[in-house]
Design an enzyme around this catalytic site. Sequence first.
Site, PDB file in Angstrom:
ATOM      1  N   LYS A 273      -7.415 -25.218 -14.391  1.00  0.00           N
ATOM      2  CA  LYS A 273      -6.670 -26.390 -14.832  1.00  0.00           C
ATOM      3  C   LYS A 273      -5.258 -26.383 -14.262  1.00  0.00           C
ATOM      4  O   LYS A 273      -4.699 -27.405 -13.935  1.00  0.00           O
ATOM      5  CB  LYS A 273      -6.589 -26.400 -16.355  1.00  0.00           C
ATOM      6  CG  LYS A 273      -7.925 -26.663 -17.024  1.00  0.00           C
ATOM      7  CD  LYS A 273      -7.763 -26.703 -18.533  1.00  0.00           C
ATOM      8  CE  LYS A 273      -9.099 -27.011 -19.203  1.00  0.00           C
ATOM      9  NZ  LYS A 273      -8.986 -27.092 -20.657  1.00  0.00           N
ATOM     10  N   ARG A 274      -4.719 -25.196 -14.178  1.00  0.00           N
ATOM     11  CA  ARG A 274      -3.345 -25.097 -13.714  1.00  0.00           C
ATOM     12  C   ARG A 274      -3.176 -25.484 -12.245  1.00  0.00           C
ATOM     13  O   ARG A 274      -2.079 -25.721 -11.787  1.00  0.00           O
ATOM     14  CB  ARG A 274      -2.813 -23.688 -13.975  1.00  0.00           C
ATOM     15  CG  ARG A 274      -2.363 -23.519 -15.402  1.00  0.00           C
ATOM     16  CD  ARG A 274      -2.459 -22.100 -15.916  1.00  0.00           C
ATOM     17  NE  ARG A 274      -3.745 -21.458 -15.758  1.00  0.00           N
ATOM     18  CZ  ARG A 274      -4.774 -21.578 -16.597  1.00  0.00           C
ATOM     19  NH1 ARG A 274      -4.678 -22.359 -17.640  1.00  0.00           N
ATOM     20  NH2 ARG A 274      -5.897 -20.927 -16.391  1.00  0.00           N
TER      21      ARG A 274
END
Length: 515
Positions: free
Chosen positions: A271-272
């Site tokens: 996600k990052r």
Amino acid sequence: MSDRRVRVRFAPSPTGPLHMGGVRTALYNYLFAKKLGGDFLLRIEDTDQARFVPGAEQYIVDALAWCGISPDEGIGVGGRLADHGPHAPYRQSDRKPIYRQYADQLLAAGHAYFAFDTPEELEAIRERAKSAGNPNWQYNSITRTSMKNGLTLPEDEVSRLLASGHPYVIRVKMPRNEEVKFEDRIRSWVSVNTLNLDDKVLLKGDGMPTYHLANVVDDHLMEISHVIRGEEWLPSAPLHVLLYRFFGWEQPEFAHLPLLLRPDGNGKLSKRDGDRLGFPVFPLNWVNEETHETASGYRERGFYPSGFVNMLAFLGWNPGTNQEIFTLDELVEAFSIDKVHRAGARFDFEKATWFNQQHLRQRSPEVLVEEYRAGVQAEYGIAVSEDFAAKAIALFLDRAEFVSDLVGAAPYLFARPDAYEPQTVAKKWTSESGSHLGQLVALWEATDYREESLEAAFKAFLADSGLGFGAVGPVLRLAIAGTTQGPSIFGVMELIGRLECEARVAQAVAQLSPA
RNA sequence: GGCCCGUUCGUCUAGCGGUUCAGGACAUCUCCCUUUCACGGAGAAGAUCACGGGUUCAAAUCCCGUACGGGUCACCA
């Protein structure tokens, strides 16, 4: 394994937006279930109250709905954030009372025990072990003998601690030295010795189960036949196998999916990674409530759900034929879990856009017309007719990957050029150009201003004047569009019409050949 | 570091002991089409099937090692 009804589940935890790897896991579950005429359920695994993120559940439901991956049971049926089905509730926090009795069952059978060590004590022990050269201290069959738990403490002391409200957890009592084997649908036989497994917490201090307990209990209660999940779960699968055995339950079949890898460097797509790599990792836009930052999604980027889903399906799976373009229903038909690749798949955004391009071309003309009209309305505030839209699409479809390309590539359909490509002006615009255009305008006056007529008249003009296409063509493009790139200029002229064309020629001549 | 999983063109992959000195797609390059840009068409380049041993008449395909990559080792999922 057995002849029970195929029932699979996607069980995300609402700790933020679902990323594309999660969507792919959901997709494979869905395809598997639908192919086999089974059920696809969505269950929310929110046993960690500290990590709950508001809006995440809604996001998950919306994302799946956008993709067309619709649950038959659980949360999100019909796109609604509500329980639906015979095994409700489907949100683990709402199922809290259920888990305790199963932990008790394990306790009674001697497969689990109370542990009174506090998080602080454990932390201290880990620290000490680390400085002593053991980076990975585990609460296991060896170390538990020197810890504060139901196995080491006298019975009356255990009762006293329990009665006094001393915080405790319930841990699994991992067998000492036993080979745990199970057949993974994708990886074949996987085998681990319990020597390498630890006494995982089953029930936490707050009374909530951990993933391991909740997932096994719920999968059993919900009659899940196949557990299809990401490879990151493989190391804990033996524990789950053991739990099924301890409970005396029929074990579902397992299939651990390969991971989605980052296009740059190494590691799984996370996600990052966000927009850092120049492409979305989420299906839909996500606005972080605290930072107010927006992480972009495929939907807002202009992808069709069908293109997005098609692309995802091919990241780790292949039908074994040369066909690459599939609708969701076709994917269902073609899908086979046995054809899922074993190795992680590195994601490639360029190929993703290619998939969308293919889907764009397969859109029905009527739908495309409506999408185009909506796009033009949003982008330019102009309502165009269906006829105009259809013609514009025909002109620009070949050079578009997204509907937004169709709309955005040709601002000159909706506004006069405010500039003329300098290089082309320098190279092609001569002292004669104004006169040429003037003569053409006069010639075209006598036509119906349709593409073919305009082009025919243009060619006749070239023949009569002995000029080459290169002497006038680019000049005309410049005058009408401001740029030399694009589809047939005569098609563009038909679309924008005589009055506008004449006005544009006048404007160009005024600016580029000032009297 | 322990354990587990993986390893075919740059990328996604086909291949499941012989008909493959490895096929397709994306990307790249060339030519054709188009006096634009694309699309389309034709073609090129690109993989000693990670490496080393076996097994076999025969291995990318089976076995074992090694290397490399990944995952996982929380009262997170």
